[in-house]
Design a protein around this motif. Structure first.
Motif, PDB file in Angstrom:
ATOM      1  N   GLN A 142       0.855  -1.187   0.000  1.00 14.48           N
ATOM      2  CA  GLN A 142       0.000   0.000   0.000  1.00 14.48           C
ATOM      3  C   GLN A 142       0.890   1.235   0.000  1.00 14.48           C
ATOM      4  N   GLY A 143       0.627   2.163  -0.916  1.00 17.86           N
ATOM      5  CA  GLY A 143       1.428   3.378  -0.999  1.00 17.86           C
ATOM      6  C   GLY A 143       2.754   3.193  -1.707  1.00 17.86           C
ATOM      7  N   GLU A 144       2.973   2.015  -2.307  1.00 14.93           N
ATOM      8  CA  GLU A 144       4.221   1.700  -3.007  1.00 14.93           C
ATOM      9  C   GLU A 144       4.467   2.672  -4.159  1.00 14.93           C
ATOM     10  N   LYS A 145       5.732   2.872  -4.487  1.00 11.46           N
ATOM     11  CA  LYS A 145       6.080   3.730  -5.615  1.00 11.46           C
ATOM     12  C   LYS A 145       5.790   3.016  -6.935  1.00 11.46           C
ATOM     13  N   LEU A 146       5.324   3.809  -7.886  1.00  5.57           N
ATOM     14  CA  LEU A 146       5.047   3.307  -9.226  1.00  5.57           C
ATOM     15  C   LEU A 146       5.774   4.192 -10.232  1.00  5.57           C
ATOM     16  N   LEU A 147       6.584   3.609 -11.088  1.00  9.89           N
ATOM     17  CA  LEU A 147       7.334   4.358 -12.088  1.00  9.89           C
ATOM     18  C   LEU A 147       6.501   4.488 -13.362  1.00  9.89           C
ATOM     19  N   TYR A 148       6.460   5.685 -13.923  1.00  8.45           N
ATOM     20  CA  TYR A 148       5.735   5.840 -15.189  1.00  8.45           C
ATOM     21  C   TYR A 148       6.471   6.801 -16.110  1.00  8.45           C
ATOM     22  N   ASN A 149       6.326   6.545 -17.402  1.00  4.42           N
ATOM     23  CA  ASN A 149       6.902   7.446 -18.400  1.00  4.42           C
ATOM     24  C   ASN A 149       5.977   8.639 -18.612  1.00  4.42           C
ATOM     25  N   PRO A 150       6.545   9.830 -18.804  1.00  6.22           N
ATOM     26  CA  PRO A 150       5.715  11.034 -18.956  1.00  6.22           C
ATOM     27  C   PRO A 150       4.779  11.018 -20.154  1.00  6.22           C
ATOM     28  N   ASP A 151       5.015  10.134 -21.123  1.00  8.09           N
ATOM     29  CA  ASP A 151       4.189  10.153 -22.333  1.00  8.09           C
ATOM     30  C   ASP A 151       2.954   9.256 -22.239  1.00  8.09           C
ATOM     31  N   ILE A 152       2.673   8.651 -21.085  1.00 12.43           N
ATOM     32  CA  ILE A 152       1.511   7.772 -20.999  1.00 12.43           C
ATOM     33  C   ILE A 152       0.225   8.581 -21.126  1.00 12.43           C
ATOM     34  N   GLU A 153      -0.784   7.967 -21.725  1.00  7.42           N
ATOM     35  CA  GLU A 153      -2.070   8.641 -21.945  1.00  7.42           C
ATOM     36  C   GLU A 153      -2.959   8.471 -20.715  1.00  7.42           C
ATOM     37  N   LEU A 154      -2.472   8.982 -19.613  1.00 10.84           N
ATOM     38  CA  LEU A 154      -3.169   8.816 -18.340  1.00 10.84           C
ATOM     39  C   LEU A 154      -2.598   9.814 -17.346  1.00 10.84           C
ATOM     40  N   GLU A 155      -3.452  10.365 -16.493  1.00  9.26           N
ATOM     41  CA  GLU A 155      -2.997  11.257 -15.434  1.00  9.26           C
ATOM     42  C   GLU A 155      -2.647  10.404 -14.212  1.00  9.26           C
ATOM     43  N   LEU A 184       4.046  -6.425 -28.344  1.00 11.10           N
ATOM     44  CA  LEU A 184       3.892  -4.982 -28.205  1.00 11.10           C
ATOM     45  C   LEU A 184       5.114  -4.288 -28.776  1.00 11.10           C
ATOM     46  N   GLY A 185       4.905  -3.181 -29.490  1.00  6.51           N
ATOM     47  CA  GLY A 185       6.007  -2.401 -30.032  1.00  6.51           C
ATOM     48  C   GLY A 185       6.215  -1.138 -29.206  1.00  6.51           C
ATOM     49  N   LEU A 186       7.451  -0.894 -28.762  1.00  5.95           N
ATOM     50  CA  LEU A 186       7.800   0.292 -27.981  1.00  5.95           C
ATOM     51  C   LEU A 186       8.891   1.062 -28.704  1.00  5.95           C
ATOM     52  N   SER A 187       8.977   2.356 -28.425  1.00  4.82           N
ATOM     53  CA  SER A 187      10.106   3.157 -28.906  1.00  4.82           C
ATOM     54  C   SER A 187      10.567   4.040 -27.760  1.00  4.82           C
ATOM     55  N   SER A 188      11.853   4.278 -27.709  1.00  5.63           N
ATOM     56  CA  SER A 188      12.407   5.089 -26.621  1.00  5.63           C
ATOM     57  C   SER A 188      12.678   6.504 -27.105  1.00  5.63           C
ATOM     58  N   ASN A 189      12.421   7.458 -26.225  1.00  6.38           N
ATOM     59  CA  ASN A 189      12.747   8.860 -26.478  1.00  6.38           C
ATOM     60  C   ASN A 189      12.864   9.559 -25.128  1.00  6.38           C
ATOM     61  N   GLU A 190      13.028  10.881 -25.134  1.00  6.41           N
ATOM     62  CA  GLU A 190      13.240  11.585 -23.868  1.00  6.41           C
ATOM     63  C   GLU A 190      12.057  11.476 -22.910  1.00  6.41           C
ATOM     64  N   ASN A 191      10.864  11.203 -23.443  1.00  8.83           N
ATOM     65  CA  ASN A 191       9.690  11.040 -22.584  1.00  8.83           C
ATOM     66  C   ASN A 191       9.335   9.571 -22.345  1.00  8.83           C
ATOM     67  N   GLY A 211       9.218  15.639 -35.406  1.00  7.95           N
ATOM     68  CA  GLY A 211       9.244  16.607 -36.503  1.00  7.95           C
ATOM     69  C   GLY A 211      10.492  16.499 -37.356  1.00  7.95           C
ATOM     70  N   SER A 212      11.143  15.343 -37.320  1.00  7.98           N
ATOM     71  CA  SER A 212      12.350  15.135 -38.120  1.00  7.98           C
ATOM     72  C   SER A 212      12.383  13.696 -38.607  1.00  7.98           C
ATOM     73  N   SER A 213      13.366  13.383 -39.425  1.00  4.57           N
ATOM     74  CA  SER A 213      13.501  12.025 -39.958  1.00  4.57           C
ATOM     75  C   SER A 213      14.357  11.145 -39.062  1.00  4.57           C
ATOM     76  N   ILE A 214      14.829  11.697 -37.936  1.00  5.98           N
ATOM     77  CA  ILE A 214      15.676  10.935 -37.025  1.00  5.98           C
ATOM     78  C   ILE A 214      14.831   9.918 -36.272  1.00  5.98           C
ATOM     79  N   LEU A 215      15.243   8.674 -36.307  1.00  8.02           N
ATOM     80  CA  LEU A 215      14.499   7.608 -35.643  1.00  8.02           C
ATOM     81  C   LEU A 215      15.031   7.387 -34.232  1.00  8.02           C
ATOM     82  N   PRO A 216      14.259   6.719 -33.372  1.00  5.40           N
ATOM     83  CA  PRO A 216      14.693   6.520 -31.982  1.00  5.40           C
ATOM     84  C   PRO A 216      15.912   5.604 -31.900  1.00  5.40           C
ATOM     85  N   SER A 217      16.616   5.699 -30.797  1.00  8.03           N
ATOM     86  CA  SER A 217      17.783   4.838 -30.606  1.00  8.03           C
ATOM     87  C   SER A 217      17.383   3.388 -30.391  1.00  8.03           C
TER      88      SER A 217
END
Length: 237
Positions: free
Chosen positions: A94-107, A150-157, A198-204
């Motif tokens: 109860q009250g445990e920490k949960l890690l989330y990426n800033p780009d998730i479609e959820l508050e 599932l397909g994921l991509s990494s970026n700053e968010n 907004g560029s042609s650069i793909l994720p790492s």
């Protein structure tokens, strides 16, 4: 002196010349991932009769992941139910920490009985805290129906570590982002990243996740959670 490559090819040619059981034609794959026009048209017929969502659910479940269906409106409730179940089972406190990426479609701040931690700093800054967090939420870019992955991509968010270091990982996936095959999945992710940046650069990194991490030793004893999450959820909405 002939190279190893030339020696191997010579032996293959010799085998082909004397082996009468080999069919007298050579297969050609111009692009093993990309469907030709006729196959693409046929695949659309298949997709219209066999729902991509149903195929994804069946295959992803076979990959030992847990699939939960929701809608955009009920997504917070679906996540709350998952968290409460894990609390009840003793997997998280109860009250445990949960890690989330800033780009998730959820508050994430609205989730109850948990302490959401946004992954917004470098791993060196958060190292001590990161590796003690038992559960994470990650936004999936797409789902591949015929493989159940599932397909994921990494970026700053969306740091890639968030899908690897926790014991439990919850992936969020819009049903509209489920595609037929891995070629479509790669193209979907590339288009997403180009549009986002907004560029042609793909994720790492482009990562495909089949479900919980598992491995087996020489005695075929399967162990979950060795190289990544022990338990995974895919929440479709």
């Amino acid at each position: 002196m002939s190279s190893a490559k030339e020696a191997i090819l010579a032996r293959v040619r010799e085998s082909l010349a004397y082996n009468q059981t080999i069919p007298a034609f050579s297969a050609h794959f111009g692009n093993a991932l990309k469907l030709d026009q006729a196959s693409e048209l046929e695949s659309k017929k298949v997709d219209s009769s066999n729902n991509l969502v149903e195929n994804f659910i069946a295959n992803h479940t076979n990959n030992k992941a847990i699939v939960v269906q929701a809608t955009k409106a009920t997504l917070p409730n679906a996540l709350q139910d998952i968290l409460q179940q894990e609390i009840n089972e003793g997997a998280i406190a109860q009250g445990e920490k949960l890690l989330y990426n800033p780009d998730i479609e959820l508050e994430a701040s609205k989730l109850q009985h948990i302490t959401p931690i946004a992954y917004t700093q470098s791993v060196d800054t958060m190292r001590t805290e990161l590796f003690r967090i038992p559960i994470s939420i990650v936004q999936a870019r797409c789902g591949v129906a015929d493989l159940g992955i599932l397909g994921l991509s990494s970026n700053e968010n969306a740091p890639r570590l968030s899908s690897l270091i926790t014991n439990i990982c919850i992936y969020l996936l819009p049903k509209a982002h489920i595609v037929r095959n891995i070629f479509n999945g790669i193209e979907f992710i590339k288009d997403y990243e180009r549009s986002r940046s907004g560029s042609s650069i793909l994720p790492s990194n482009i990562i495909f996740v089949a479900g919980p991490s598992r491995t087996a030793d020489i005695e075929l004893q399967t162990v979950f959670g060795v190289h990544g999450p022990r338990k995974t959820y895919a929440v479709l909405y």
